[in-house]
Design an enzyme around this catalytic site. Sequence first.
Site, short mmCIF file in Angstrom:
data_model
loop_
_atom_site.label_atom_id
_atom_site.label_comp_id
_atom_site.label_asym_id
_atom_site.label_seq_id
_atom_site.Cartn_x
_atom_site.Cartn_y
_atom_site.Cartn_z
N ASP A 508 43.50 44.81 33.74
CA ASP A 508 43.54 43.88 34.86
C ASP A 508 42.21 43.11 34.91
OD1 ASP A 508 44.40 42.63 37.17
OD2 ASP A 508 44.01 44.34 38.48
N GLU A 511 40.48 37.78 33.27
CA GLU A 511 40.42 36.33 33.05
C GLU A 511 39.08 35.87 32.44
OE1 GLU A 511 43.56 37.55 35.38
OE2 GLU A 511 41.47 37.79 35.96
#
Length: 924
Positions: A508, A511
Amino acid sequence: MKSYQKLTQPSAHRLEEEGAAPVPTGHGKLAPCWVGSGLLVAAVLLSAITVWVLQQVSAGWPRPTLPPQCLLLPESHRFDCYPERRVVVTQQLCESRGCCFIESPPPEGGKRGVPWCFYPPDFPSYTLESLNQTALGMVGLLVRKEKAYYPRDIEMLRLDVEFETDTRLHIKITDVANPRYEVPLEVPQAMKKAENPIYSLDFSWDPFGVVLRRRETGMVLLNTTVAPLIFADQFLQISTLLPSKFLYGLGEHRGPLLHSMDWSTLTLWARDVSPTESFNLYGAHPFYLLMEEGGDAHGVFLLNSNAMEVALQPAPGLTWRTIGGVLDFYIFLGPDPNMVIQQYQQVIGFPAMPPFWALGFHLCRWGYGSSNETWQTVRAMRNYQIPQDAQWNDIDYMDRYRDFTFDSQKFASLPSLVEDLHKHGQRYVMILDPGISSTNPNGSYWPFDEGLRRGLFLNTTQGQTLIGQVWPGFTAFADFSNLDTHQWWLENLQRFHAHVPFDGLWIDMNEPSNFMDGSEEGCPPGELDSPPYTPAVLGDSLSAKTVCASAKQKASVHYNLHNLYGLMEAKATASALIQIRGKRPFVISRSTFPSQGRYSGHWLGDNRSQWKDMYYSIPGLLSFSLFGIPLVGADICGFSGSTSEELCTRWMQLGAFYPFARNHNTQNEKAQDPTVFSPAARTAMKDVLLTRYTLLPFLYTLFHHAHLQGDTVARPLFFEFPQDVTTFGLDRQFLWGRSLLVTPVLEPGVDSVTGYVPRGTWYDFYTGSSMNSSGEMVKMSAPLDHLNLHIREGAILPTQKPGTTSEVTRRNPLCLIVALSSSDTAWGDLFWDDGESLDTFERGSYSYVVFNVTQNIFTSTVLHASAEATEVTIGTLSIFGVREPPSKVLLNGQEKPFSYLDTQVLTVSDIGLSLNQDFSLQWL
């Protein structure tokens, strides 16, 4: 004057079919740049312009004198010359760039509309100075004689064109003089030029442009002569007309499957934000698929990882804008949409074969609070005999949210929980973040200390470790572009696995996400963090809620690598799992980039417990099918907010048909696993999960075809019915493979659903009753305990008696469901292996069985056999669409009892043959 309007000047060239050197074509050789235009269209345009001018005069608008060529461009064909956001474009600003300026009324809702500032037909561009043949295609030199308006534009470019296959064209534009960053993605290298390409390519020399046609139909697929090519150091732009408005892909975004061509802009820059319309989301996929009039399809992939935006306009037209790298295009000619996606994956790589257990039901939440509470949920699921294959934990299992730790107080029993899961044939998956806590006393936290010692974190421009802030507080960010980081990641996971033997990993925040903008010290001044042009990213800055674009990584600067961060972490994580467990890896990642299907699946992020979020999950999972990441799903029942029993029941029904099915929600909300609801809702959820488990052999076989040749698993209807334009906009239904139609309820308070049923005969999955459709909307009964499933005629589905885990299910007898076509034929197949070993197909350790029906004879033919299939038996054969009651049934020539229903369903039970045995069954 350089014309962007018509390619009729003698300088247009075509690569001749026989492969001779290009020669100048005669006047009028190429079609006008807008598809299908001609004298009639020109007359219509002139008429429209006259009307428009009269309207402006009658409205009393003061108009400056405009060059005639500006007025000749219809609004839909105006390509934006001043795309900067947060700027009021004035006539002075526009004309300083040498562009046309015409104000038009702004659209409602604050959206972008017709550009006020647009390129005139004679705007300076590159000239194709030379074009020479090569072994694979041709190489050309592009020269710009007048500077463009972005700094450091590049005067001379190299054009490489490779006819790689009959259905794949590769066009690459790079700087002649200086090497530039290129995406470090392994792509196939063509060894010889395509012999019979189904496309033809034309060139305009001055101004430079390409026109790509489909040879069979003459359809123009790309036409880049409509606007100038700009290639500056930090601004690269190329535009094209499109042959239709049916465009898909270009992720990751929330919205309908079919994009709007009404002046919409899609930004590609990985960002941590709850899925919201118009925002750039977690992943970047610069690939589109376009359906042409007539049912053909093609795709275009721009292999570029820099911040990017794609502008769509009603012409229909498209503009690529990126702020780094090179223009590296692959064009896939299909000609059907399934083939386009296969051809795309031949370039980026086919997805990995998931372990069988990955296709079971997964359960998670942030906020269990303890391993004992997590364990209680698992026991409750077992108590109600609700299928579950994997239990997950979110970040609350960690000690102060630090990777590779677990809370020794609240999660003290975690190792015992995992041991219990394994005893019951279940698996354990945990979350990991790439931000590594940096504030621990020296020597107390090995992951940071060792990463710092080896120099494995992102650095500032000054060479210091870049510090941001994520869940554990101040953090450093692992540099996965460095192969040494992969080894450190493996060692950390090995150390943790010795205590908690996890089976899969959930990566997770990759980005990468940062609770600060840039770093604790901000970002330095300069054109990496503040480039001359910033695409329309959320937050108006490349560093918004991520690290500085100027951050240093082993392979390049973060400016170039940002969109690759999740891919590189997934690659490291999959590799580590293989080394630790010696079995197929299971990885689910939030951030993604092309080729990531080789290493991970994806979930659609932090959605909300709302009906519209449930709907948006369908175009989301279908888009990722196009992107070559078939293992995809959304958080069932919604992540944030509080779900309702009705919403969660309907969502469980839909989610049971996500290729990756996980129920997950946030902390401080009521639980939403199936055990907490009323008996009626709980039973409905259990029943639909049992239906999923029944279909696991079919689903597993679909994943085999995805792994082997790039087939999609969850599939838009238009893939199977490309001649039916009605299917082009459908995204409230989908198919598994080519033959199972899923029509979920997506609205509250209803007991029916209206869905489109394409032409042909379809059978109710549960009863076998048939429905003949001419291609129409059909209202279907849908009480709260029912999900509509229909089998397409001509299909044979391998199913299995369901158990509460995939491990139990795999040992149960198979039931083969035959859906006869109108000509009484059917076909299906089954791939079977041990469900978890590496490279079973590549090593030959699998069974592959083909089922066929012709002339009232069902045959099962084993094309490849392995030991695992000897343990599986064929239990039942159900044949839908047997129009007359049989008098007898013969199994391998011996009479066999059977049943026949008025719904025209023939059932033969207790077949009792091994899957590895050929057999035939005949009804008379």
